[in-house]
Enzyme design. Structure first.
Site, PDB file in Angstrom:
ATOM      1  N   LYS A 269       0.759  -1.576   0.193  1.00  0.00           N
ATOM      2  CA  LYS A 269      -0.321   0.128   0.148  1.00  0.00           C
ATOM      3  C   LYS A 269       0.557   1.510  -0.133  1.00  0.00           C
ATOM      4  CE  LYS A 269      -3.027   2.709   3.126  1.00  0.00           C
ATOM      5  NZ  LYS A 269      -4.145   2.605   4.511  1.00  0.00           N
TER       6      LYS A 269
ATOM      7  N   GLU B 109      -8.791  12.650  12.342  1.00  0.00           N
ATOM      8  CA  GLU B 109      -7.582  11.700  12.596  1.00  0.00           C
ATOM      9  C   GLU B 109      -7.239  11.407  13.800  1.00  0.00           C
ATOM     10  OE1 GLU B 109      -5.738   7.494  10.674  1.00  0.00           O
ATOM     11  OE2 GLU B 109      -7.342   8.242   9.678  1.00  0.00           O
TER      12      GLU B 109
END
Length: 417
Positions: A176, A221
């Site tokens: 990723k 976040e």
């Protein structure tokens, strides 16, 4: 500066309607969520900006400088809430090799709110006179609008970078990588930047709205929170869009909750956070099963991690070991950072880096700087660079990823308009 003896006094005050009204219009320092938080008032007492290089990271250098400064401070804090006493606001670069600064900013005064309690903190060098000025609001400047357009990375260039990343993933270099693109533009000189902070804070109350050294945004976040020795972090990994109606919504949440691929990816993210924190905490624990976090447009798989801070450790030590997370870099992290340096035609600066505050006892709240822009004062205007990114994995579609960045730009682009 870090050897100077500081005198810090926090006192409880009557309720304040709008904390931001007391902040500096051109250089606001603020950290707000659901109306709670802290803002700096007046001048900045000190700015710690360690140079890159040497055998320590800039975050390690800042942690050491802050520990020295806090150890020699004389602090009177009968209020004892998150954000009282000696505090500094911080914004750190995403990449240790960035040309931008990692900074801790020490304000001379702070106003704060926690629920129905309000306080004022004054910070001064020991031999300087006390700061007993009456608090005064600064009227908001006129409304302003900014325009942003493609920056160093065009929409077409972004899709090309995604394709190159997919080729590396297919070759097994990484599993990723998070790729960002930028928008650049300007706003009129002298604009009151508090207006943007206020728009983001009221429009997205569940995010951390922040302003530190020209970096302004609203992050969903959390990186890590430390309060009275208790460490908490929330891991988000595994995502699905909300359904168009109740039945589709239920189906989407059920699909995410039972998706082996997403559960595996989530477990990997949880284990990496636990591994990073273990050496710096005691009694670290995470729930065995993730829960579904419901946001206006998405479901996330989420796990809360909790532990006790190790002796002599500070929130800055945890920031150093947790950043960069797989959520903003990729996996494996070293390969993802290398790919980002090659595939993004710009320096991220503080985008996707840690932003937050720390106090004398090592408590603090730190988020990842997302949904944000960096503002830079020039001679006849204020330059703006905004960023948004998307996680690229095997099977990612370049056009869909471009659209995802467009959605993530929306909070900031709307607020600028």
């Amino acid at each position: 500066m870090h050897t100077t003896h500081l005198v810090v006094e926090t006192t409880e005050i009557e309720p304040v309607e709008d904390l931001l009204a007391y902040a500096d219009p051109s250089r606001p320092l603020a950290w707000l969520r659901r109306g709670d938080g802290i803002v700096a008032v007046g001048e900045t007492l000190a700015e710690l900006r360690p140079p890159a290089g040497g055998d320590q990271s800039r975050t390690e250098k800042l942690a050491t400088l802050w520990r020295d400064m806090a150890a020699q401070a004389e602090i009177s804090d009968p209020v004892g809430l998150p954000g009282t006493g000696l505090v500094a606001f911080g914004a750190f670069t995403f990449d240790e090799d960035s040309a931008a600064d990692s900074v801790l900013m020490l304000p001379a005064q702070v106003l704060g709110r926690h629920g129905d309690r309000f306080w004022r903190t004054t910070i001064r060098v020991a031999d300087a006179p006390g700061n007993a000025d009456e608090l005064a609001t600064q009227p908001y400047g006129p409304h302003w609008a900014g325009t942003v357009g493609p920056g160093a990375q065009s929409p077409q260039g972004y899709q090309d970078s995604v394709r190159r990343a997919l080729a590396r993933i297919a070759d097994g270099e990484l599993s990723k990588v998070v790729l960002a693109r930028d928008l650049t533009g300007s706003i009129p000189a002298g604009s009151d930047l508090r207006r943007l902070v206020r728009a983001l804070s009221s429009g997205y109350p569940d995010t951390w709205a922040f302003a530190v050294d020209g970096l302004i945004g609203a992050s969903p976040e959390t990186l890590v929170t430390v309060h009275e020795g208790t460490v908490t972090a929330r891991v988000l990994a595994g995502t699905i869009g909300r359904g168009a109606d109740a039945d589709a919504d239920t189906a989407a949440s059920a699909h995410l909750a039972s998706s082996t691929k997403d559960l595996d990816e989530h477990q990997y993210a949880v284990q990496s956070v636990l591994a990073s924190l273990r050496a710096h905490t005691r009694a670290l624990a995470a729930s065995e099963q993730p829960f579904l976090l419901k946001l206006p447009n998405l479901f996330h798989l989420a796990t809360d991690v909790e532990g006790e801070l190790g002796d002599g450790e500070s929130a800055l030590d945890l920031v150093r070991v947790l950043h960069p997370t797989a959520a903003v870099a990729g996996t494996p992290t070293p390969s993802a950072i290398a790919a980002i340096r090659e595939l993004e035609p710009f320096d991220r600066g503080r985008y996707a880096g840690p932003v937050g505050w720390v106090d004398a006892a090592g408590n603090g709240e730190w988020a990842i700087a997302l949904r944000c822009a960096q503002f830079t004062v020039r001679q006849d205007e204020i330059g703006v660079t905004a960023y948004a990114g998307a996680g690229i994995v095997a099977g990612s579609d370049p056009e869909s990823e471009l659209l995802e960045t467009r959605v993530k730009f929306r909070p900031l682009v709307d607020a600028l308009a």
